[in-house]
Design an enzyme around this catalytic site. Structure first.
Site, PDB file in Angstrom:
ATOM      1  N   ASP A  42     -17.617   3.660  -8.249  1.00 34.54           N
ATOM      2  CA  ASP A  42     -16.521   4.165  -7.433  1.00 34.54           C
ATOM      3  C   ASP A  42     -16.477   5.643  -7.450  1.00 34.54           C
ATOM      4  O   ASP A  42     -16.120   6.168  -8.335  1.00 34.54           O
ATOM      5  CB  ASP A  42     -15.152   3.480  -7.724  1.00 34.54           C
ATOM      6  CG  ASP A  42     -14.148   3.973  -6.915  1.00 34.54           C
ATOM      7  OD1 ASP A  42     -14.205   4.533  -5.952  1.00 34.54           O
ATOM      8  OD2 ASP A  42     -13.007   3.057  -6.971  1.00 34.54           O
TER       9      ASP A  42
ATOM     10  N   TYR B 176       0.883  -1.319  -0.066  1.00 38.52           N
ATOM     11  CA  TYR B 176       0.104   0.126  -0.027  1.00 38.52           C
ATOM     12  C   TYR B 176       0.943   1.234   0.122  1.00 38.52           C
ATOM     13  O   TYR B 176       0.937   1.994  -0.958  1.00 38.52           O
ATOM     14  CB  TYR B 176      -0.928  -0.015   1.137  1.00 38.52           C
ATOM     15  CG  TYR B 176      -2.016   1.217   1.064  1.00 38.52           C
ATOM     16  CD1 TYR B 176      -3.019   1.060   0.133  1.00 38.52           C
ATOM     17  CD2 TYR B 176      -1.855   2.190   1.891  1.00 38.52           C
ATOM     18  CE1 TYR B 176      -4.100   2.054   0.149  1.00 38.52           C
ATOM     19  CE2 TYR B 176      -2.628   3.483   1.909  1.00 38.52           C
ATOM     20  CZ  TYR B 176      -3.991   3.195   0.997  1.00 38.52           C
ATOM     21  OH  TYR B 176      -4.829   4.170   0.790  1.00 38.52           O
TER      22      TYR B 176
ATOM     23  N   HIS C 149     -15.949   1.750  -4.133  1.00 37.51           N
ATOM     24  CA  HIS C 149     -14.478   1.757  -3.822  1.00 37.51           C
ATOM     25  C   HIS C 149     -14.045   0.347  -2.738  1.00 37.51           C
ATOM     26  O   HIS C 149     -12.892  -0.071  -2.855  1.00 37.51           O
ATOM     27  CB  HIS C 149     -14.005   2.814  -3.111  1.00 37.51           C
ATOM     28  CG  HIS C 149     -12.579   3.197  -3.230  1.00 37.51           C
ATOM     29  ND1 HIS C 149     -11.776   3.372  -4.335  1.00 37.51           N
ATOM     30  CD2 HIS C 149     -11.667   3.312  -2.231  1.00 37.51           C
ATOM     31  CE1 HIS C 149     -10.420   3.580  -4.068  1.00 37.51           C
ATOM     32  NE2 HIS C 149     -10.431   3.412  -2.764  1.00 37.51           N
TER      33      HIS C 149
ATOM     34  N   SER D 124      -6.447   0.982  -4.648  1.00 45.36           N
ATOM     35  CA  SER D 124      -6.571   2.314  -4.583  1.00 45.36           C
ATOM     36  C   SER D 124      -5.163   3.203  -4.436  1.00 45.36           C
ATOM     37  O   SER D 124      -4.581   3.130  -5.522  1.00 45.36           O
ATOM     38  CB  SER D 124      -7.093   2.559  -2.957  1.00 45.36           C
ATOM     39  OG  SER D 124      -7.601   3.907  -3.100  1.00 45.36           O
TER      40      SER D 124
END
Length: 741
Positions: free
Chosen positions: A674, A511, A709, A591
């Protein structure tokens, strides 16, 4: 408080592109059609004298509003669906995922006035059901069942908060995964809906006044018709809703029209004396803090405790006029301080819990004690202090994994928390604060044996020598015996695990952003992957919050390349340690993690066998023009600044795709609803990658319908989603998985 949130001068397609997109080849020809033809437009933007082409600008149109984009998405989905459905192992993967997801699971309860509220999913219910009980371990009764709100299970319970007397429950509903929410009220005893209905809430908490007269929430202006899912999130307003009133009568509590990019989070103190307001200008934790007495008039002035955005001040609780905060002021790994309402300013803080070897991650005040959770090399430690900062002991945790919870009102003597790890389903514990004693109250029964799996932590060096932690999980039968001449690397916590195989298919996840910590947690999807013979590797990259604010700053804005270097170094370590090979290595992220995957796959395409960017931020020059994107400029940078623009252009995945490159097999995933990271990022990236692909590996775009999302996605869609991912990897990593009927 915060719900929000992800080579210079190189021009897109600079070397020229052929007019027809590359078709699927060889073994894939029978499984999929030619990619849909994608129209190109002559659109060029100029930033600080640099011209940048954007030939797929038309794909930015909302799929709900543009028939051309909708038709293009439909054709892309047909190509992806044909390919994925032709993989012979996919049906058995989906069957096993369905078995693994089919277990009863609970959230930790929330107690209010002797009533306990908790979520429960019987296994394959699309949405968890909200129950209320008279005891912490009682079965209770159904209060809200979101599965009855829509036929396809896509309307979700996004948030809920019981009133201080436990008689009412305010709750938020989200449709198809959207960030937009509607807030409703229900009578807890009768289950009858109250007439109250609030619209256009977004990135909002529900914070009850201790009097029970109503609650605070945040909303945005109603968007223009057709702009609901793409309009920029600006001009947030904080309101108080009095029970029974129409929304039009709600009292405006705070608004900053002079700074429409700012957002707010308000917390009433548990004693009902103060309102503590956090003000944020981005997703960064650094914030202003304002306070005023609850009894003050609606137009009363706020006292500025902290009047700038230099440090984080996260409110914990209060002891009269003394307010407790977690802060990074003079403490990158954070500490706990107090500030008196009568003496504002950081020069008047008093230290209660000093910074230490770990990073303070969470704190609460319960029964006159401070409960402080810290991370030491990503793993949790929970300590107890009195309100003057004297340590009283530690909370004994069940093992190596992740804990979360320890919330509640300050007068509570009990609280609840969860414990989980990659091989441990989420257990729920009750914690007796005065006795410092934990009691297991819920343990899921999942159809697998946790003892069959290994979880270990290793460390490796990034490009600049920074020491990076990484968690590994795999099935024991995939363990290796050491080869002659093999020895542990100096930075490993354990020797290279024995294995009888030279390497295993490995899924590398990362991430690296927004000061978010990635910690071990249970996933039925991961169990299915490991049962297929795969290894899960999770790298704790810079940009996250694992080691405090300095760790975050080391991967933020102009230093974003450090995050990509950390991830590439993880891949190189796995290969050098003979855990896997490039052909067997897949990367996945969502993301901000989707940006990570997109960036490293265009920087080092030869390093990976397969890539899965999910709901990724992939156009780094225009992200700020949609929905919540303007909040991310502190994290990524702004095209308005010349140095930041050059940095963004240097790694923007969409803009760094080159013709003539053999890109890895790629499954790009997004969702039509999203409205956090709008799907245009995935659309444009897929179109450019399909056109540039010089190799035979597939480039697929899979767009989920009536999904957002990620939050609130129905279980049935989650299972289908995972089955597609693992089937794609089984095929493209050439895994030896026998077909079972």
């Amino acid at each position: 408080m915060r719900s929000v949130l992800v080579v210079v001068g190189l021009l897109f397609c600079a070397s020229g592109c052929s007019q027809q997109p590359a078709p699927a080849k060889k073994a894939d020809e029978a499984a999929m059609q030619k990619y849909p033809e994608t129209r190109r437009v002559d659109t060029t933007d100029t930033y600080h004298g640099t011209k940048v082409a954007d030939p797929y600008r038309w794909l930015e149109a909302d799929v709900r509003e543009s028939p051309e984009v909708a038709e293009w998405v439909k054709k892309q989905n047909e190509v992806a669906r044909a390919y994925l459905d032709a993989i012979p192992q996919r049906p058995q993967i989906e069957r096993r995922l369905t078995e693994l997801w089919n277990y009863v699971r609970y959230s930790p309860p929330t107690e209010e006035a002797g009533k306990y509220f908790y979520l429960k999913n019987d296994g394959l219910q699309d949405q968890a059901v909200l129950y209320v009980a008279d005891s912490y371990d009682g079965e209770g009764r159904v209060l809200l069942d979101p599965n009855k709100w829509s036929q396809d299970g896509t309307v979700a319970l996004a948030d809920y908060a019981p009133s201080p007397d436990g008689k009412l429950l305010a709750y938020a509903r989200s449709d198809a995964g959207s960030d937009w929410q509607q807030i409703f009220l229900v009578d807890v005893e009768t289950g009858q809906q109250r007439p109250d209905q609030l619209k256009w809430a977004r990135f909002s908490d529900i914070a009850w006044a201790r009097s029970g007269a109503g609650f605070y929430y945040s909303r945005y202006p109603e968007p223009a018709p057709g702009a609901q899912f793409q309009s920029v999130a600006k001009d947030q307003m904080l309101y108080f809703h009095k029970l029974g009133d129409e929304q039009s009568a709600d009292a405006l509590v705070y608004r900053r029209q002079d700074n429409p990019d700012w957002s707010f989070g308000l917390t009433p103190t548990d004693d009902g004396q103060y309102l503590v307001l956090g003000i944020y200008r981005s997703t960064d934790p650094q914030n202003q803090v304002l306070v005023r007495e609850t009894s003050a008039a609606a137009d009363a002035k706020w006292t500025e405790l902290v009047a700038d955005f230099e440090n984080e001040f996260s409110f914990v609780g209060n002891d009269g006029s003394k307010l407790y905060f977690i802060t990074d002021l003079a403490a990158p790994t954070k500490r706990i301080v107090t500030m008196d309402v009568a003496k504002p300013g950081r020069e008047n803080v008093a230290e209660i819990v000093p910074t230490g070897t770990g990073t303070i991650d969470f704190a609460s005040i319960l029964a006159g004690r401070l409960i402080v959770q810290s991370l030491v090399d990503v793993l949790p430690h929970v300590r107890l202090f009195d309100l003057q900062g004297k340590q009283l002991g530690e909370v004994k945790l069940p093992g190596i994994g992740t804990v979360a919870g320890f919330g509640g009102n300050q007068e509570n003597t009990e609280t609840f928390y969860i414990f989980t790890s990659y091989n441990t389903p989420t257990d729920v514990y009750r914690y007796d604060v005065p006795a410092n004693n934990s009691q297991l109250i819920r343990r899921p029964e999942v159809p697998f044996n946790p003892d069959d799996f290994v979880v270990e932590q290793v460390f490796y060096k990034s490009k600049d020598g920074t020491r990076i932690p990484m968690m590994l999980a795999y099935k024991k039968q995939a363990e290796r015996t050491e080869r002659a001449g093999s020895s542990p690397t100096p930075d490993q916590t354990t020797p290279t695990p024995p294995t009888s195989h030279q390497s295993q298919p490995t899924l590398l996840y990362g991430y690296g952003g927004y000061s978010i910590t990635i910690s071990p947690s249970f996933s039925a999807d991961y169990i299915a992957w490991m049962e297929l013979g795969g290894v899960v590797a999770v790298a704790n990259l810079r940009g996250g919050g694992e080691y405090g604010e300095d760790w975050h700053l080391g991967g933020k804005n102009l230093k974003k390349q450090n995050v990509f270097d950390d991830f590439i170094a993880a891949a190189e370590w796995l290969i050098a340690e003979r855990r896997t090979t490039s052909d067997q290595l897949a990367i996945l992220g969502g993301s901000n993690g989707g940006l990570l995957v997109g960036a490293v796959m265009v920087q080092r395409p030869e390093l990976f066998g397969s890539c899965i960017p999910i709901v990724g931020v992939l156009d780094m020059l225009r992200f700020h023009q949609f929905t919540a994107g303007q909040f991310w400029r502190d994290e990524y940078g702004s095209v308005d600044d010349q140095a930041e623009f050059k940095n963004l252009l240097g790694y923007s995945p969409y803009h760094n795709i080159k013709d003539g490159v053999q890109y890895p097999a790629t499954l790009i995933m997004s969702a039509d609803t999203d409205d956090r990271v709008v799907p245009m990022h995935s659309f444009k990236f897929a179109a450019a990658l399909q056109r540039a692909q010089a190799g035979e590996a597939p480039i697929l775009l899979r767009i989920e319908t009536r999904a957002g999302h990620g939050r609130g996605t129905p279980v049935s869609k989650l299972i289908e989603n995972a089955a597609d991912k693992w089937a794609f990897l089984v095929k493209n990593l050439k895994m030896d998985v026998p077909v079972k009927n």
